[in-house]
Design an enzyme around this catalytic site. Structure first.
Site, short mmCIF file in Angstrom:
data_model
loop_
_atom_site.label_atom_id
_atom_site.label_comp_id
_atom_site.label_asym_id
_atom_site.label_seq_id
_atom_site.Cartn_x
_atom_site.Cartn_y
_atom_site.Cartn_z
N ASP A 140 1.08 -1.06 0.13
CA ASP A 140 0.10 -0.01 -0.05
C ASP A 140 0.85 1.18 0.11
O ASP A 140 2.01 1.22 0.55
CB ASP A 140 -0.86 -0.09 1.20
N GLU A 177 -9.29 -32.78 11.08
CA GLU A 177 -10.23 -31.92 10.73
C GLU A 177 -10.83 -31.45 12.12
O GLU A 177 -11.07 -30.09 12.51
CB GLU A 177 -11.45 -32.38 9.99
N VAL A 226 -27.23 -15.21 3.46
CA VAL A 226 -27.97 -15.94 4.06
C VAL A 226 -27.50 -15.76 5.85
O VAL A 226 -26.26 -16.10 5.98
CB VAL A 226 -28.09 -17.37 4.15
N TYR A 285 -4.29 -37.45 6.58
CA TYR A 285 -5.54 -36.72 6.33
C TYR A 285 -6.53 -37.81 5.50
O TYR A 285 -6.84 -37.52 4.29
CB TYR A 285 -5.26 -35.65 5.23
N TYR A 342 -19.51 -17.70 5.37
CA TYR A 342 -20.24 -18.64 4.89
C TYR A 342 -21.75 -17.85 4.29
O TYR A 342 -22.23 -17.42 5.19
CB TYR A 342 -20.62 -19.93 5.60
N THR A 343 -21.78 -18.32 3.18
CA THR A 343 -23.23 -17.59 2.46
C THR A 343 -23.68 -16.35 2.97
O THR A 343 -24.45 -16.21 3.77
CB THR A 343 -24.46 -18.59 2.90
N ASP A 394 -12.23 -17.93 12.70
CA ASP A 394 -12.18 -19.27 13.20
C ASP A 394 -11.57 -20.12 11.98
O ASP A 394 -11.01 -21.17 12.05
CB ASP A 394 -13.52 -19.81 13.47
N HIS A 453 -8.42 -22.39 12.16
CA HIS A 453 -8.68 -23.83 11.34
C HIS A 453 -7.55 -24.30 10.50
O HIS A 453 -6.76 -25.17 10.61
CB HIS A 453 -9.85 -23.90 10.86
N GLU A 454 -7.28 -23.22 9.68
CA GLU A 454 -6.04 -23.49 8.54
C GLU A 454 -4.66 -23.51 9.39
O GLU A 454 -3.70 -24.32 9.03
CB GLU A 454 -5.97 -22.44 7.54
N ASP A 480 -13.86 -37.37 -0.27
CA ASP A 480 -13.14 -36.41 0.71
C ASP A 480 -12.33 -37.29 1.73
O ASP A 480 -12.49 -37.04 2.86
CB ASP A 480 -14.42 -36.03 1.47
N GLU A 513 -18.96 -19.14 10.10
CA GLU A 513 -20.10 -18.33 9.88
C GLU A 513 -20.11 -16.89 9.57
O GLU A 513 -21.07 -16.23 8.80
CB GLU A 513 -21.31 -18.15 11.33
N GLU A 522 -11.61 -18.59 18.68
CA GLU A 522 -12.77 -17.64 18.41
C GLU A 522 -14.15 -18.34 19.36
O GLU A 522 -14.96 -18.81 18.53
CB GLU A 522 -13.26 -17.29 17.02
N HIS A 540 -14.45 -34.55 6.35
CA HIS A 540 -15.16 -33.23 6.76
C HIS A 540 -16.62 -33.71 7.33
O HIS A 540 -17.33 -32.77 7.69
CB HIS A 540 -15.26 -32.37 5.54
N HIS A 574 -4.26 -26.72 11.19
CA HIS A 574 -3.66 -27.88 10.31
C HIS A 574 -2.14 -27.84 10.28
O HIS A 574 -1.54 -28.79 10.38
CB HIS A 574 -4.15 -27.48 8.56
C1 LIG Z 1 -13.90 -24.21 3.06
C2 LIG Z 1 -12.84 -25.42 2.96
C3 LIG Z 1 -12.90 -26.22 1.89
C4 LIG Z 1 -12.19 -27.35 1.68
C5 LIG Z 1 -11.49 -27.62 2.91
C6 LIG Z 1 -11.37 -27.01 3.88
C7 LIG Z 1 -10.42 -27.31 5.24
O1 LIG Z 1 -9.63 -26.43 5.65
O2 LIG Z 1 -10.31 -28.41 5.48
C8 LIG Z 1 -12.04 -25.67 4.00
O3 LIG Z 1 -11.92 -24.78 5.24
C9 LIG Z 1 -12.52 -25.16 6.41
O4 LIG Z 1 -13.08 -26.27 6.56
C10 LIG Z 1 -12.42 -23.92 7.28
C11 LIG Z 1 -13.34 -24.18 8.63
C12 LIG Z 1 -13.91 -23.29 7.56
CA LIG Z 2 -17.19 -19.25 15.13
ZN LIG Z 3 -9.63 -28.45 7.47
#
Ligand SMILES: Cc1cccc(C(=O)O)c1OC(=O)C1CC1
Ligand SMILES: [Ca+2]
Ligand SMILES: [Zn+2]
Length: 304
Positions: A60, A169, A195, A160, A191-192, A141, A145-146, A224, A188, A180, A229, A149
């Site tokens: 920037d 997972e 909605v 995995y 996502y969508t 979150d 989550h990532e 998967d 949340e 969080e 998941h 991993h």
């Molecule tokens: C959105 C998404 C798609 C595929 C794999 C993952 C993954 O990282 O396993 C993913 O991320 C999540 O699950 C995070 C928690 C929302």
């Molecule tokens: Ca949350």
């Molecule tokens: Zn994941």
């Protein structure tokens, strides 16, 4: 000013103001955070909607990261810092490898890409298509989550696929909650976007989003990676029951100890129960109320 650490500000994808640890050099500001202890660096880059990694630094001209297109960069950078602080302050872990490795995120990956992932080296976030997902770094979150991993890869190394994969997972979802703890929902905030009130998953009610919450409903599939998941709903429910009975402070200690001391690459759900019980015994005593709460939680999901 010469070059060095600076403090900027910007807006996340939800229009929320946040300050940023940035770096100034030769007329340009970078999303490059050098404020963490032991030289732990956090850097954020952009793939500019391509798919080559790591992409170029997010930059920037005036350290005001206020463009709408910069929201994903702002959130990835800020939330990575929050997750770094969580692991350092709560578990005394210095980055995902406990050795101060750089937390690198790349945003704007792909085109309308509804996905986020750890690729073994860094975090990668799509922008979402605006219908299924908003830019995925926009949820703390999800970022937690990532990054979890990565922690899992450097500790238990849970494969995995199948039950170890569902545990992998689940650990990411459970630490997503610990970072969080506003709700038991996952994703949340992104996502969508059209909605309200829904999420990608729920720890308290996995069934609400098509996941099993009991071993009797384990899904045997080749999809998967063996339904990682989907079947994560079972350990996720056990985690929810554990958290609500012993509290977050104790729960995150036994989960972190199980993940870093006892779980291995091929641990299954029963091994996870045993690892959490051993951790509860180590920290709070064999046969303690905490120990018994963990027994009860896993009984309720049908894992012994
Ligand atoms: C959105 C998404 C798609 C595929 C794999 C993952 C993954 O990282 O396993 C993913 O991320 C999540 O699950 C995070 C928690 C929302
Ligand atoms: Ca949350
Ligand atoms: Zn994941």
């Amino acid at each position: 000013v010469a070059e060095g650490a600076t403090t900027g500000y910007g807006y996340g994808i939800l229009g929320d103001y946040k300050t940023l640890n940035t770096y100034y050099s030769n007329g340009t500001y970078y999303l490059y955070d050098v404020t963490k202890p032991m030289n732990g660096v956090i850097e954020t880059r952009t793939a500019q909607n391509g798919s080559s990694l790591p992409g170029s630094y997010s930059v920037d001209s005036n350290n005001a990261w206020t463009a709408y297109s910069q929201g994903a960069d702002v959130d990835a950078h800020y939330y990575a810092g929050v997750v770094y602080d969580y692991y350092k302050n709560t578990h005394n872990r210095n980055s995902f490898d406990n050795n101060g490795s750089t937390i690198r995120s790349t945003v704007h990956y792909g085109y309308q890409y509804n996905n986020a992932f750890w690729n073994g080296v860094q975090m990668v976030y799509g922008d979402g298509d605006g219908s299924v997902f908003a830019p995925l770094s926009g949820a703390l979150d999800v970022v937690a989550h990532e990054i979890t991993h990565a922690v899992t890869d450097y500790t238990a190394g849970l494969e995995y696929r199948n039950q170890p994969g569902a545990l992998n997972e689940s650990m990411s979802d459970v630490f997503g909650y610990f970072v969080e703890p506003n709700d038991y929902l996952l994703g949340e905030d992104v996502y969508t976007p059209g909605v309200s009130g829904d999420a990608l998953r729920s720890l308290s009610n996995p069934e609400a989003y098509g996941q099993p919450a009991h071993m009797n409903n384990y899904v045997y599939t080749s999809e998967d990676n063996g339904g990682v998941h989907i079947n994560s709903g079972i350990p996720n429910k056990a985690a929810y029951l554990t958290i609500t009975s012993i509290g977050k402070a104790k729960a995150e200690k036994i989960y972190y100890r199980a993940l870093t001391v006892y779980l291995t690459s091929t641990s299954d759900f029963s091994d996870a129960r045993a690892s959490l019980l051993q951790s509860a015994a180590d920290l709070y005593g064999y046969g303690s109320s905490t120990y018994n709460a963990v027994v009860n939680a896993w009984n309720q999901v049908g894992v012994y």
